[in-house]
Scaffold this motif. Structure first.
Motif, PDB file in Angstrom:
ATOM      1  N   VAL A 131       0.843  -1.198   0.000  1.00 56.14           N
ATOM      2  CA  VAL A 131       0.000   0.000   0.000  1.00 56.14           C
ATOM      3  C   VAL A 131       0.878   1.248   0.000  1.00 56.14           C
ATOM      4  CG1 VAL A 131      -1.828   1.268   1.203  1.00 56.14           C
ATOM      5  CG2 VAL A 131      -1.765  -1.251   1.304  1.00 56.14           C
ATOM      6  N   THR A 132       0.519   2.193  -0.856  1.00 56.02           N
ATOM      7  CA  THR A 132       1.219   3.474  -0.912  1.00 56.02           C
ATOM      8  C   THR A 132       0.218   4.592  -0.653  1.00 56.02           C
ATOM      9  OG1 THR A 132       2.787   2.616  -2.534  1.00 56.02           O
ATOM     10  CG2 THR A 132       2.639   5.005  -2.318  1.00 56.02           C
ATOM     11  N   VAL A 133       0.582   5.511   0.218  1.00 53.64           N
ATOM     12  CA  VAL A 133      -0.281   6.663   0.534  1.00 53.64           C
ATOM     13  C   VAL A 133       0.547   7.937   0.408  1.00 53.64           C
ATOM     14  CG1 VAL A 133      -1.694   7.802   2.283  1.00 53.64           C
ATOM     15  CG2 VAL A 133      -1.686   5.295   2.138  1.00 53.64           C
ATOM     16  N   PHE A 134       0.024   8.913  -0.316  1.00 49.11           N
ATOM     17  CA  PHE A 134       0.649  10.236  -0.277  1.00 49.11           C
ATOM     18  C   PHE A 134      -0.433  11.304  -0.293  1.00 49.11           C
ATOM     19  CE2 PHE A 134       0.184  12.131  -4.490  1.00 49.11           C
ATOM     20  CZ  PHE A 134      -0.079  11.039  -5.315  1.00 49.11           C
ATOM     21  N   VAL A 135      -0.074  12.452   0.240  1.00 51.74           N
ATOM     22  CA  VAL A 135      -1.030  13.554   0.340  1.00 51.74           C
ATOM     23  C   VAL A 135      -1.052  14.279  -0.996  1.00 51.74           C
ATOM     24  CG1 VAL A 135      -1.730  15.607   1.602  1.00 51.74           C
ATOM     25  CG2 VAL A 135      -0.518  13.762   2.794  1.00 51.74           C
ATOM     26  N   LYS A 136      -2.191  14.193  -1.681  1.00 54.11           N
ATOM     27  CA  LYS A 136      -2.338  14.784  -3.007  1.00 54.11           C
ATOM     28  C   LYS A 136      -2.647  16.275  -2.917  1.00 54.11           C
ATOM     29  CE  LYS A 136      -4.967  13.964  -7.296  1.00 54.11           C
ATOM     30  NZ  LYS A 136      -6.039  13.115  -7.892  1.00 54.11           N
ATOM     31  N   GLU A 137      -3.469  16.650  -1.944  1.00 51.64           N
ATOM     32  CA  GLU A 137      -3.838  18.056  -1.749  1.00 51.64           C
ATOM     33  C   GLU A 137      -3.802  18.389  -0.262  1.00 51.64           C
ATOM     34  OE1 GLU A 137      -7.571  19.073  -3.504  1.00 51.64           O
ATOM     35  OE2 GLU A 137      -7.168  17.974  -5.355  1.00 51.64           O
ATOM     36  N   TYR A 138      -3.147  19.507   0.058  1.00 57.64           N
ATOM     37  CA  TYR A 138      -3.097  19.985   1.438  1.00 57.64           C
ATOM     38  C   TYR A 138      -4.175  21.054   1.603  1.00 57.64           C
ATOM     39  CZ  TYR A 138       1.496  17.726   1.301  1.00 57.64           C
ATOM     40  OH  TYR A 138       2.520  16.829   1.150  1.00 57.64           O
ATOM     41  N   ASN A 139      -5.310  20.641   2.130  1.00 55.25           N
ATOM     42  CA  ASN A 139      -6.443  21.555   2.214  1.00 55.25           C
ATOM     43  C   ASN A 139      -6.793  21.947   3.640  1.00 55.25           C
ATOM     44  OD1 ASN A 139      -6.860  21.486  -0.588  1.00 55.25           O
ATOM     45  ND2 ASN A 139      -8.091  19.628  -0.432  1.00 55.25           N
ATOM     46  N   SER A 140      -6.083  21.389   4.591  1.00 55.18           N
ATOM     47  CA  SER A 140      -6.464  21.594   5.992  1.00 55.18           C
ATOM     48  C   SER A 140      -6.249  23.035   6.436  1.00 55.18           C
ATOM     49  CB  SER A 140      -5.647  20.674   6.906  1.00 55.18           C
ATOM     50  OG  SER A 140      -5.957  19.340   6.707  1.00 55.18           O
ATOM     51  N   ARG A 141      -7.272  23.589   7.072  1.00 52.14           N
ATOM     52  CA  ARG A 141      -7.086  24.739   7.937  1.00 52.14           C
ATOM     53  C   ARG A 141      -7.067  24.129   9.316  1.00 52.14           C
ATOM     54  NH1 ARG A 141      -7.744  29.834   7.323  1.00 52.14           N
ATOM     55  NH2 ARG A 141      -9.007  30.024   9.203  1.00 52.14           N
ATOM     56  N   ARG A 142      -5.853  24.000   9.858  1.00 50.82           N
ATOM     57  CA  ARG A 142      -5.724  23.132  11.008  1.00 50.82           C
ATOM     58  C   ARG A 142      -4.710  23.647  12.013  1.00 50.82           C
ATOM     59  NH1 ARG A 142      -2.529  19.310   8.407  1.00 50.82           N
ATOM     60  NH2 ARG A 142      -1.433  18.613  10.257  1.00 50.82           N
ATOM     61  N   VAL A 143      -4.847  23.143  13.221  1.00 54.52           N
ATOM     62  CA  VAL A 143      -3.911  23.422  14.297  1.00 54.52           C
ATOM     63  C   VAL A 143      -3.475  22.075  14.864  1.00 54.52           C
ATOM     64  CG1 VAL A 143      -3.673  24.374  16.623  1.00 54.52           C
ATOM     65  CG2 VAL A 143      -4.878  25.679  14.865  1.00 54.52           C
ATOM     66  N   THR A 144      -2.171  21.923  15.091  1.00 59.40           N
ATOM     67  CA  THR A 144      -1.644  20.683  15.647  1.00 59.40           C
ATOM     68  C   THR A 144      -1.296  20.897  17.111  1.00 59.40           C
ATOM     69  OG1 THR A 144      -0.696  20.159  13.478  1.00 59.40           O
ATOM     70  CG2 THR A 144       0.100  18.885  15.360  1.00 59.40           C
ATOM     71  N   ILE A 145      -1.746  19.979  17.960  1.00 57.12           N
ATOM     72  CA  ILE A 145      -1.472  20.059  19.392  1.00 57.12           C
ATOM     73  C   ILE A 145      -0.707  18.807  19.805  1.00 57.12           C
ATOM     74  CG2 ILE A 145      -2.437  20.376  21.698  1.00 57.12           C
ATOM     75  CD1 ILE A 145      -4.933  21.524  20.428  1.00 57.12           C
ATOM     76  N   GLU A 146       0.488  19.018  20.350  1.00 49.15           N
ATOM     77  CA  GLU A 146       1.352  17.907  20.756  1.00 49.15           C
ATOM     78  C   GLU A 146       1.668  18.006  22.239  1.00 49.15           C
ATOM     79  OE1 GLU A 146       2.177  15.567  18.726  1.00 49.15           O
ATOM     80  OE2 GLU A 146       2.323  16.353  16.688  1.00 49.15           O
ATOM     81  N   GLY A 147       2.123  16.884  22.799  1.00 49.29           N
ATOM     82  CA  GLY A 147       2.617  16.907  24.168  1.00 49.29           C
ATOM     83  C   GLY A 147       1.589  16.490  25.191  1.00 49.29           C
ATOM     84  N   ALA A 148       1.674  17.109  26.368  1.00 45.33           N
ATOM     85  CA  ALA A 148       0.939  16.649  27.538  1.00 45.33           C
ATOM     86  C   ALA A 148      -0.486  17.187  27.603  1.00 45.33           C
ATOM     87  CB  ALA A 148       1.707  17.022  28.802  1.00 45.33           C
TER      88      ALA A 148
END
Length: 245
Positions: A131-148
């Motif tokens: 299986v191969t996956v790649f992001v064809k279109e970056y459409n996200s209006r997004r915020v990433t939250i990492e950590g605790a």
């Protein structure tokens, strides 16, 4: 810190090692100057080692990029064309595929999804699928939250929202969380970072800053609390002392 200053960034982000200024790469002038809750533009850029690796989850085109809602994925299954297709990630963060059904995609890298789909297809349907996956279109209006935080991940942003609101969306801090939070921002070819203290924001000492599309919020763990929890795991249940190096 002056020009060319360098701060080391190890496995955890140390709020003390980065500039407290928050450069606005989008341009404060476009917004009519600094907005309430937005720290002033930094005059002296600082170099923080490891920041590119940390920000990869929010950087389109990076192998560490984490998929978000509305992104379009190209999924190919070698020699099984009927399973190969382009799919758009739903607002809820999932995709729907033949045989495997609904799969959570938001918050995962393309590599993560390749491994998960390979496992799901191989368990019941195909022998040694590729299986191969790649992001064809970056459409996200997004915020990433990492950590605790209790629910780290990628969250859509549609309207104006603040740091406290996004901490709430991530279901709050874990027991090991520190109140010091670092926000990374990039745009216009620039990267910037700011440090905030939740206690100061909640107490009204500091304005609750606006969070923007593409921001990366990192919540650190308190070293003191972490040490305390580790001690509880190794101390005997009886009331006796254990020597520490």
């Amino acid at each position: 810190m002056g020009d060319g200053a360098t701060a080391s960034l190890g496995g955890d982000v140390s709020p003390q090692s980065v500039s407290a200024s928050f450069a606005d790469p989008a341009g404060a002038a476009a917004a009519g100057g600094s907005t309430v809750g937005s720290p002033a533009l930094s005059d002296s850029p600082v170099r923080v080692e490891g920041v590119d690796r940390l920000m990869a989850s929010a950087t389109p085109g990076s192998s560490g990029y984490k998929v978000g809602p509305q992104d379009v994925l190209e999924i190919s299954v070698f020699k099984v064309p009927e399973l190969s297709r382009s799919v758009q990630v739903a607002d809820a963060g999932s995709i729907n595929l033949p045989l495997v059904g609904e799969v959570d995609a938001a918050g995962k890298t393309a590599r993560d999804l390749e491994q998960e789909l390979t496992r799901k297809l191989g368990d019941k349907y195909l022998q040694s699928p590729q299986v191969t996956v790649f992001v064809k279109e970056y459409n996200s209006r997004r915020v990433t939250i990492e950590g605790a935080v209790k629910k780290p991940g990628v969250y859509p942003i549609r309207d104006r929202a603040s740091l406290l609101q996004f901490i709430s969306i991530a279901e709050g801090l874990t027991e090991l969380a520190d109140t010091e939070i670092v926000v990374f921002r990039q745009g216009g070819g620039q990267k910037s970072v700011a440090r905030f203290d939740l206690d100061d924001i909640r107490g009204g000492k500091t304005a609750d800053p606006d969070i923007r599309d593409g921001d990366l919020i990192v919540v650190n763990t308190s070293s003191t609390k972490t040490v305390y929890q580790n001690l509880l795991r190794i101390l005997p249940s009886t009331a006796s002392f254990l020597l520490l190096l």
